[in-house]
Scaffold this active site. Structure first.
Site, PDB file in Angstrom:
ATOM      1  N   ASP A   1      11.111   2.188   5.267  1.00 31.49           N
ATOM      2  CA  ASP A   1       9.892   2.728   5.874  1.00 31.49           C
ATOM      3  C   ASP A   1       8.982   1.588   6.324  1.00 31.49           C
ATOM      4  OD1 ASP A   1       7.914   4.502   6.672  1.00 31.49           O
ATOM      5  OD2 ASP A   1       7.055   4.679   4.661  1.00 31.49           O
TER       6      ASP A   1
ATOM      7  N   ARG B   1       3.654   7.202  -6.638  1.00 29.57           N
ATOM      8  CA  ARG B   1       2.912   6.946  -7.872  1.00 29.57           C
ATOM      9  C   ARG B   1       3.072   8.002  -8.962  1.00 29.57           C
ATOM     10  NH1 ARG B   1      -2.100   5.094  -4.191  1.00 29.57           N
ATOM     11  NH2 ARG B   1      -0.907   6.451  -2.813  1.00 29.57           N
TER      12      ARG B   1
ATOM     13  N   ASP C   1       6.518   1.515  -4.566  1.00 31.90           N
ATOM     14  CA  ASP C   1       5.301   0.915  -4.032  1.00 31.90           C
ATOM     15  C   ASP C   1       4.761  -0.253  -4.868  1.00 31.90           C
ATOM     16  OD1 ASP C   1       5.223   2.789  -1.955  1.00 31.90           O
ATOM     17  OD2 ASP C   1       4.190   4.242  -3.211  1.00 31.90           O
TER      18      ASP C   1
ATOM     19  N   ASP D   1       5.769  -1.221  18.428  1.00 28.40           N
ATOM     20  CA  ASP D   1       5.549  -2.392  19.275  1.00 28.40           C
ATOM     21  C   ASP D   1       6.052  -2.043  20.666  1.00 28.40           C
ATOM     22  OD1 ASP D   1       5.289  -5.185  20.175  1.00 28.40           O
ATOM     23  OD2 ASP D   1       5.285  -5.698  18.040  1.00 28.40           O
TER      24      ASP D   1
ATOM     25  N   ARG E   1       2.075  15.994  -4.463  1.00 24.83           N
ATOM     26  CA  ARG E   1       1.406  15.829  -5.752  1.00 24.83           C
ATOM     27  C   ARG E   1       1.621  17.065  -6.611  1.00 24.83           C
ATOM     28  NH1 ARG E   1       1.629  11.440  -4.330  1.00 24.83           N
ATOM     29  NH2 ARG E   1      -0.009   9.911  -3.978  1.00 24.83           N
TER      30      ARG E   1
END
Length: 246
Positions: free
Chosen positions: A65, A224, A15, A70, A191
């Protein structure tokens, strides 16, 4: 679960604002600790197809990803381009695009892989983002709860021929009930229970790695807590061991 098998089930989300060299270095650093790298819209917008090549060249799996959403023809064309990139194991579309869109995505992906003589990537339908709660759905005019919404969209994805879904840890069992065995469930919102990162970010419906695997996830996605850690390899290994205890 064996440690080797647990590593295959761990997807690390890249990320950050990486340069191509930094991305290659991260791939080299983590290649023996995780199974797949996830390339999201930020990284792909920054580096484009070079990001896919950098990761695939290290022998790692690639999860693209970009959450295509659409009109059916546009999504079908995007899926064809994803196949032509080569090296992609999985990519995402939005289940909210509806059955026609998902069916065209599946058809276009299958045909492009056959024409190009390339492996067909797995298509994962995104159900409800892990940042959303019931109050957010209400704000959007959706009267279903997150659980009800996931159940509806997972059923549509299964009927459309998708290979699986992306669903939060809290809805794994719901998605499995709708899609049955043999369909993939990829789960973000992971997490470690002691992680301070999880207390301040935008993930709302979370579980620990081992809990998600025990609930039935085929893969977990962690960003993260690994890439922002002082020692990313150690952070990944702790997650893998938590998964292996199941």
């Amino acid at each position: 679960m064996e440690i080797t098998e647990a590593r295959k089930k761990l997807i690390v989300a890249m990320d950050g604002d990486y340069s191509l060299l930094q991305l290659r270095n991260q791939a080299k650093l983590l290649k023996n600790a995780v199974g797949t790298f996830k390339i999201g819209m930020r990284l792909f917008t920054r580096l484009g197809p070079d990001a896919v090549n950098a990761i695939a060249s290290e022998g790692l799996g690639v999860f693209l990803d970009l959450k295509y959403h659409d009109i059916p023809n546009t999504v079908a064309q995007a899926c064809e381009e994803a196949v032509r990139l080569g090296g992609i194991d999985m990519f995402t579309i939005h289940a909210g695009g509806g059955t026609k869109m998902m069916m065209r995505a599946v058809e276009a992906t299958r045909e492009a892989a056959a024409r190009s003589n390339l492996p067909r990537p797995k298509i994962l339908a995104v159900t409800v983002l892990t940042s959303l709660g019931n109050d957010d759905l209400t704000e959007l005019g959706i009267m279903e709860s997150t659980s009800e919404r996931v159940a509806r969209l997972a059923g549509l994805a299964s009927d459309s021929g998708a290979d699986g879904v992306v669903a939060s840890p809290r809805e794994i069992s719901i998605a499995r009930e709708q899609m049955g065995e043999g369909f993939l469930i990829v789960t973000p919102g992971i997490r470690m229970q002691e992680s301070p990162v999880g207390k301040a970010d935008d993930q709302r419906r979370t579980l620990a790695p081992g809990q998600a695997i025990e609930a039935g996830a085929d893969y977990i996605v962690v960003g993260r807590p690994i890439i922002a850690a002082e020692d990313p390899v150690d952070a990944a290994e702790r997650i893998v061991h938590d998964m292996a205890e199941v």
